[in-house]
Design a protein around this motif. Structure first.
Motif, PDB file in Angstrom:
ATOM      1  N   SER A   9       0.816  -1.086   0.148  1.00 49.02           N
ATOM      2  CA  SER A   9      -0.119  -0.130  -0.067  1.00 49.02           C
ATOM      3  C   SER A   9       0.814   1.188   0.087  1.00 49.02           C
ATOM      4  CB  SER A   9      -1.056   0.009   1.348  1.00 49.02           C
ATOM      5  OG  SER A   9      -1.501  -1.047   1.119  1.00 49.02           O
ATOM      6  N   VAL A  10       0.454   2.379  -0.734  1.00 49.45           N
ATOM      7  CA  VAL A  10       1.274   3.606  -0.724  1.00 49.45           C
ATOM      8  C   VAL A  10       0.349   4.649  -0.258  1.00 49.45           C
ATOM      9  CG1 VAL A  10       2.346   5.186  -2.265  1.00 49.45           C
ATOM     10  CG2 VAL A  10       2.712   2.533  -2.842  1.00 49.45           C
ATOM     11  N   PHE A  11       0.919   5.459   0.484  1.00 53.83           N
ATOM     12  CA  PHE A  11      -0.018   6.631   1.011  1.00 53.83           C
ATOM     13  C   PHE A  11       1.057   7.908   0.931  1.00 53.83           C
ATOM     14  CE2 PHE A  11      -1.741   2.983   3.429  1.00 53.83           C
ATOM     15  CZ  PHE A  11      -2.830   3.188   3.168  1.00 53.83           C
ATOM     16  N   LEU A  24       6.881   0.499   6.149  1.00 54.61           N
ATOM     17  CA  LEU A  24       6.415  -0.416   7.490  1.00 54.61           C
ATOM     18  C   LEU A  24       6.174  -1.818   6.832  1.00 54.61           C
ATOM     19  CD1 LEU A  24       3.929   2.318   8.979  1.00 54.61           C
ATOM     20  CD2 LEU A  24       6.336   1.903   9.781  1.00 54.61           C
ATOM     21  N   PHE A  25       6.637  -2.671   7.628  1.00 51.36           N
ATOM     22  CA  PHE A  25       6.315  -3.956   7.167  1.00 51.36           C
ATOM     23  C   PHE A  25       5.832  -4.701   8.310  1.00 51.36           C
ATOM     24  CE2 PHE A  25       8.344  -8.700   7.438  1.00 51.36           C
ATOM     25  CZ  PHE A  25       7.418  -9.142   6.434  1.00 51.36           C
ATOM     26  N   HIS A  30       2.844  -7.731   4.275  1.00 55.97           N
ATOM     27  CA  HIS A  30       2.172  -6.584   3.879  1.00 55.97           C
ATOM     28  C   HIS A  30       3.063  -5.466   3.982  1.00 55.97           C
ATOM     29  CE1 HIS A  30      -0.511  -3.147   3.390  1.00 55.97           C
ATOM     30  NE2 HIS A  30      -1.053  -3.855   2.170  1.00 55.97           N
ATOM     31  N   TYR A  31       3.378  -4.555   3.309  1.00 57.11           N
ATOM     32  CA  TYR A  31       4.065  -3.287   3.189  1.00 57.11           C
ATOM     33  C   TYR A  31       3.351  -2.280   2.918  1.00 57.11           C
ATOM     34  CZ  TYR A  31       7.658  -6.941   2.441  1.00 57.11           C
ATOM     35  OH  TYR A  31       8.472  -8.161   2.460  1.00 57.11           O
ATOM     36  N   THR A  32       3.697  -1.206   3.811  1.00 55.07           N
ATOM     37  CA  THR A  32       2.996   0.112   3.723  1.00 55.07           C
ATOM     38  C   THR A  32       4.132   1.032   3.438  1.00 55.07           C
ATOM     39  OG1 THR A  32       1.280  -0.496   5.065  1.00 55.07           O
ATOM     40  CG2 THR A  32       1.637   2.001   4.801  1.00 55.07           C
ATOM     41  N   ILE A  33       3.957   1.762   2.285  1.00 53.87           N
ATOM     42  CA  ILE A  33       4.967   2.957   1.909  1.00 53.87           C
ATOM     43  C   ILE A  33       4.421   4.354   2.141  1.00 53.87           C
ATOM     44  CG2 ILE A  33       6.371   3.774  -0.060  1.00 53.87           C
ATOM     45  CD1 ILE A  33       6.706   0.882  -1.216  1.00 53.87           C
ATOM     46  N   MET A  34       5.000   5.040   3.068  1.00 53.03           N
ATOM     47  CA  MET A  34       4.527   6.479   3.097  1.00 53.03           C
ATOM     48  C   MET A  34       5.374   7.244   2.298  1.00 53.03           C
ATOM     49  SD  MET A  34       2.074   5.625   5.351  1.00 53.03           S
ATOM     50  CE  MET A  34       1.895   6.700   6.411  1.00 53.03           C
ATOM     51  N   LEU A  52      10.661   0.576  -2.923  1.00 54.22           N
ATOM     52  CA  LEU A  52      10.655  -0.759  -3.446  1.00 54.22           C
ATOM     53  C   LEU A  52      11.711  -1.595  -3.374  1.00 54.22           C
ATOM     54  CD1 LEU A  52       8.060   0.228  -6.137  1.00 54.22           C
ATOM     55  CD2 LEU A  52       7.555  -1.028  -4.163  1.00 54.22           C
ATOM     56  N   SER A  53      12.955  -0.922  -3.631  1.00 50.20           N
ATOM     57  CA  SER A  53      14.009  -1.691  -3.615  1.00 50.20           C
ATOM     58  C   SER A  53      14.464  -2.522  -2.235  1.00 50.20           C
ATOM     59  CB  SER A  53      15.288  -0.869  -4.078  1.00 50.20           C
ATOM     60  OG  SER A  53      15.943  -0.064  -3.003  1.00 50.20           O
ATOM     61  N   HIS A  54      13.901  -1.785  -1.324  1.00 52.29           N
ATOM     62  CA  HIS A  54      14.070  -2.677   0.272  1.00 52.29           C
ATOM     63  C   HIS A  54      13.183  -3.785   0.098  1.00 52.29           C
ATOM     64  CE1 HIS A  54      16.701   0.330   2.099  1.00 52.29           C
ATOM     65  NE2 HIS A  54      15.753   1.372   1.800  1.00 52.29           N
TER      66      HIS A  54
END
Length: 75
Positions: A9-11, A24-25, A30-34, A52-54
């Motif tokens: 998810s991207v916020f 955040l993992f 599930h990953y949340t990208i801020m 995304l590379s991480h």
């Protein structure tokens, strides 16, 4: 490990100007990208690619120092 768009998810949020973004993992795939909404579109895309590379390099499953991982991703 299989990661697809349903796992990410991207916020866009107002962050301090020095913070481009972070991920955040949840420990359950599930990953949340801020991303910082105050930054330019180009900087947001660069930051998204960095985060995304991480994810795709499975950095969240490694027991390395964060500074070491950042140095690897920026080189």
């Amino acid at each position: 490990m299989t990661i697809d768009k349903d796992n990410i998810s991207v916020f866009y949020v107002n962050l301090p100007c020095k913070v481009k973004g972070f991920t955040l993992f949840d420990g359950f795939m599930h990953y949340t990208i801020m991303l910082n909404s105050r930054l330019s579109y180009d900087t947001q895309i660069e930051t998204l690619e960095h985060e995304l590379s991480h994810i795709y390099n499975e950095d969240f499953c490694k027991c390395h120092d964060v500074d070491l991982l950042e140095m690897q991703r920026h080189n």
